[in-house]
Design a protein around this motif. Structure first.
Motif, PDB file in Angstrom:
ATOM      1  N   GLU A  52       0.816  -1.210   0.000  1.00 42.82           N
ATOM      2  CA  GLU A  52       0.000   0.000   0.000  1.00 42.82           C
ATOM      3  C   GLU A  52       0.851   1.262   0.000  1.00 42.82           C
ATOM      4  OE1 GLU A  52      -2.828   2.316   3.199  1.00 42.82           O
ATOM      5  OE2 GLU A  52      -2.946   0.126   3.116  1.00 42.82           O
ATOM      6  N   HIS A  53       1.875   1.291   0.840  1.00 46.00           N
ATOM      7  CA  HIS A  53       2.657   2.513   1.012  1.00 46.00           C
ATOM      8  C   HIS A  53       3.769   2.669  -0.026  1.00 46.00           C
ATOM      9  CE1 HIS A  53       0.568   3.949   4.538  1.00 46.00           C
ATOM     10  NE2 HIS A  53       0.501   2.673   4.919  1.00 46.00           N
ATOM     11  N   SER A  55       3.436   1.774  -3.148  1.00 46.71           N
ATOM     12  CA  SER A  55       2.788   2.213  -4.375  1.00 46.71           C
ATOM     13  C   SER A  55       2.474   3.714  -4.321  1.00 46.71           C
ATOM     14  CB  SER A  55       1.520   1.414  -4.651  1.00 46.71           C
ATOM     15  OG  SER A  55       0.561   1.641  -3.646  1.00 46.71           O
ATOM     16  N   THR A  56       2.188   4.247  -3.132  1.00 44.98           N
ATOM     17  CA  THR A  56       1.902   5.685  -3.030  1.00 44.98           C
ATOM     18  C   THR A  56       3.177   6.506  -3.054  1.00 44.98           C
ATOM     19  OG1 THR A  56       1.875   5.591  -0.596  1.00 44.98           O
ATOM     20  CG2 THR A  56      -0.237   5.321  -1.723  1.00 44.98           C
ATOM     21  N   GLU A  57       4.305   5.942  -2.635  1.00 47.43           N
ATOM     22  CA  GLU A  57       5.569   6.669  -2.658  1.00 47.43           C
ATOM     23  C   GLU A  57       6.041   6.893  -4.081  1.00 47.43           C
ATOM     24  OE1 GLU A  57       8.483   4.650  -0.350  1.00 47.43           O
ATOM     25  OE2 GLU A  57       7.464   5.018   1.529  1.00 47.43           O
ATOM     26  N   GLN A  58       5.747   5.966  -4.987  1.00 45.69           N
ATOM     27  CA  GLN A  58       6.232   6.030  -6.353  1.00 45.69           C
ATOM     28  C   GLN A  58       5.399   6.961  -7.219  1.00 45.69           C
ATOM     29  OE1 GLN A  58       6.367   1.937  -7.524  1.00 45.69           O
ATOM     30  NE2 GLN A  58       7.987   1.440  -6.094  1.00 45.69           N
ATOM     31  N   SER A  59       4.254   7.391  -6.738  1.00 42.89           N
ATOM     32  CA  SER A  59       3.359   8.271  -7.528  1.00 42.89           C
ATOM     33  C   SER A  59       3.846   9.692  -7.554  1.00 42.89           C
ATOM     34  CB  SER A  59       1.941   8.244  -6.955  1.00 42.89           C
ATOM     35  OG  SER A  59       1.436   6.942  -7.010  1.00 42.89           O
TER      36      SER A  59
END
Length: 59
Positions: A52-53, A55-59
């Motif tokens: 979850e986290h 995937s949000t860091e790479q955005s």
């Protein structure tokens, strides 16, 4: 019959945590009632958390 988890990941590290004894006992008992282990459930939580986290860091 297919294997449930076809890729085996070697478990070569430990994580030591301190938690309230009552919570630990309730968690372990509930895991036993659900026919799982505390370690398995914590590993699943860590896997979901990372997915979850990360995937949000790479955005």
């Amino acid at each position: 019959m297919a294997k449930k988890n076809s890729k085996k990941v070697k478990k070569d590290s430990q994580l030591l945590i301190r938690i309230n004894g009552e919570q630990r006992d309730r968690f372990v008992l509930l895991c036993e009632e659900l026919d799982t282990s505390a370690a398995r459930e914590i590993r699943k939580f860590i896997g979901r958390f990372l997915k979850e986290h990360e995937s949000t860091e790479q955005s």
